[in-house]
Design a protein around this motif. Structure first.
Motif, short mmCIF file in Angstrom:
data_model
loop_
_atom_site.label_atom_id
_atom_site.label_comp_id
_atom_site.label_asym_id
_atom_site.label_seq_id
_atom_site.Cartn_x
_atom_site.Cartn_y
_atom_site.Cartn_z
N ARG A 114 0.82 -1.21 0.00
CA ARG A 114 0.00 0.00 0.00
C ARG A 114 0.85 1.26 0.00
N VAL A 115 2.11 1.16 0.39
CA VAL A 115 3.00 2.32 0.47
C VAL A 115 3.65 2.61 -0.89
N ASP A 116 3.73 1.62 -1.76
CA ASP A 116 4.40 1.78 -3.06
C ASP A 116 3.87 2.95 -3.88
N HIS A 117 2.58 3.14 -3.89
CA HIS A 117 2.01 4.19 -4.74
C HIS A 117 2.46 5.58 -4.31
N LEU A 118 2.82 5.73 -3.03
CA LEU A 118 3.29 7.04 -2.55
C LEU A 118 4.58 7.42 -3.26
N SER A 119 5.51 6.49 -3.34
CA SER A 119 6.78 6.75 -4.02
C SER A 119 6.55 7.00 -5.51
N GLU A 120 5.66 6.23 -6.12
CA GLU A 120 5.38 6.41 -7.54
C GLU A 120 4.80 7.80 -7.82
N ARG A 121 3.86 8.23 -6.99
CA ARG A 121 3.27 9.56 -7.18
C ARG A 121 4.33 10.64 -6.98
N MET A 122 5.14 10.48 -5.96
CA MET A 122 6.16 11.48 -5.68
C MET A 122 7.18 11.55 -6.81
N LEU A 123 7.54 10.42 -7.36
CA LEU A 123 8.49 10.39 -8.48
C LEU A 123 7.91 11.11 -9.70
N ARG A 124 6.61 10.96 -9.94
CA ARG A 124 5.97 11.68 -11.06
C ARG A 124 6.01 13.18 -10.82
N VAL A 125 5.76 13.62 -9.60
CA VAL A 125 5.82 15.05 -9.27
C VAL A 125 7.22 15.58 -9.54
N VAL A 126 8.21 14.88 -9.03
CA VAL A 126 9.60 15.30 -9.21
C VAL A 126 9.95 15.31 -10.69
N GLY A 127 9.56 14.28 -11.42
CA GLY A 127 9.87 14.20 -12.84
C GLY A 127 9.30 15.36 -13.63
N GLU A 128 8.08 15.76 -13.30
CA GLU A 128 7.45 16.89 -13.98
C GLU A 128 8.26 18.17 -13.79
N VAL A 129 8.66 18.42 -12.56
CA VAL A 129 9.41 19.65 -12.27
C VAL A 129 10.81 19.59 -12.87
N VAL A 130 11.48 18.46 -12.75
CA VAL A 130 12.85 18.33 -13.28
C VAL A 130 12.84 18.53 -14.80
N SER A 131 11.91 17.92 -15.49
CA SER A 131 11.84 18.07 -16.96
C SER A 131 11.67 19.53 -17.34
N ARG A 132 10.79 20.21 -16.66
CA ARG A 132 10.53 21.62 -16.95
C ARG A 132 11.76 22.47 -16.65
N GLU A 133 12.44 22.17 -15.55
CA GLU A 133 13.63 22.92 -15.16
C GLU A 133 14.78 22.68 -16.13
N GLN A 134 14.90 21.46 -16.61
CA GLN A 134 15.94 21.17 -17.60
C GLN A 134 15.65 21.91 -18.91
N ALA A 135 14.41 21.92 -19.33
CA ALA A 135 14.04 22.62 -20.56
C ALA A 135 14.33 24.12 -20.45
N ALA A 136 14.22 24.66 -19.24
CA ALA A 136 14.49 26.08 -19.01
C ALA A 136 15.98 26.34 -18.76
N GLY A 137 16.77 25.29 -18.70
CA GLY A 137 18.21 25.45 -18.48
C GLY A 137 18.60 25.73 -17.04
N ARG A 138 17.72 25.42 -16.09
CA ARG A 138 18.02 25.69 -14.68
C ARG A 138 18.52 24.47 -13.91
N VAL A 139 18.42 23.29 -14.54
CA VAL A 139 18.93 22.06 -13.93
C VAL A 139 19.77 21.34 -14.97
N ARG A 140 20.91 20.85 -14.54
CA ARG A 140 21.84 20.14 -15.43
C ARG A 140 21.14 19.01 -16.16
N ALA A 141 21.44 18.84 -17.44
CA ALA A 141 20.78 17.85 -18.29
C ALA A 141 20.95 16.42 -17.77
N GLY A 142 22.04 16.09 -17.13
CA GLY A 142 22.28 14.73 -16.67
C GLY A 142 21.54 14.36 -15.39
#
Length: 185
Positions: A114-142
């Motif tokens: 039952r705890v697994d979905h928490l990590s999955e949701r959090m990873l999606r949140v992080v992924g959304e922000v990281v992708s946007r930040e990389q596209a804006a050049g504010r986070v390193r591509a790697g």
């Protein structure tokens, strides 16, 4: 003089009771930790233990409901195009500062499906922000979403093990040390 019991409103009270139980659990867990008596949660919510167990059959189910709300708040934050990785980390830290019990729950119950979905949701949140930040050049591509999720986990772990009076300073120093790993330069 004894007080009259609250009238039983039947099934119509269910949604309100659930919200009251989650709010009470957030407060009780924040103050007394993940192992706090569930009877305290029911009492704070103004419901009987039967109502508590009807909504949440065990401690894990209740804690997950609280944490689900936390992630919903972070999802709303991440949905704003101007949200940065720093803003996301600020949101995570703000939640963790008042709820280290949720970190304790994730550690204690990591093998509970039952705890697994928490990590999955959090990873999606992080992924959304990281992708946007990389596209804006504010986070390193790697830098990957998994990398930032690791940073989030590290900060949460730090908060869970640092005395309350020292948490803000410890988080500030940790973020100062971690920032160069994310910096695009």
């Amino acid at each position: 003089m004894p007080t009259a019991p609250k009238p039983n409103r039947g099934p119509s009270a269910g949604p309100g009771n659930r919200r009251a139980l989650i709010a009470a659990a957030r407060e009780i867990f924040a103050g007394d930790g993940y192992a706090a008596p569930l009877s305290s949660v029911a009492r704070r919510a103004g419901v009987g233990q039967g109502s508590l167990y009807r909504h949440f059959p065990d401690r894990v189910a209740l804690a997950i409901a609280v944490f689900d709300e936390n992630i919903t708040e972070l999802e709303a934050l991440a949905a704003h195009p101007e949200t940065t990785v720093d803003a996301l980390l600020d949101g995570v830290v703000a939640q963790a500062l008042v709820s280290t019990a949720m970190i304790d729950m994730i550690r204690a119950e990591r093998d509970d499906d039952r705890v697994d979905h928490l990590s999955e949701r959090m990873l999606r949140v992080v992924g959304e922000v990281v992708s946007r930040e990389q596209a804006a050049g504010r986070v390193r591509a790697g830098v990957s979403a998994d990398d930032v999720f690791l940073v989030v986990s590290m900060l949460a772990g730090l908060l869970a093990t640092t005395p309350e009076a020292q948490r803000a300073a410890a988080v500030a120093r940790a973020r100062e040390l971690l920032r160069p790993a994310l910096d695009p330069r």
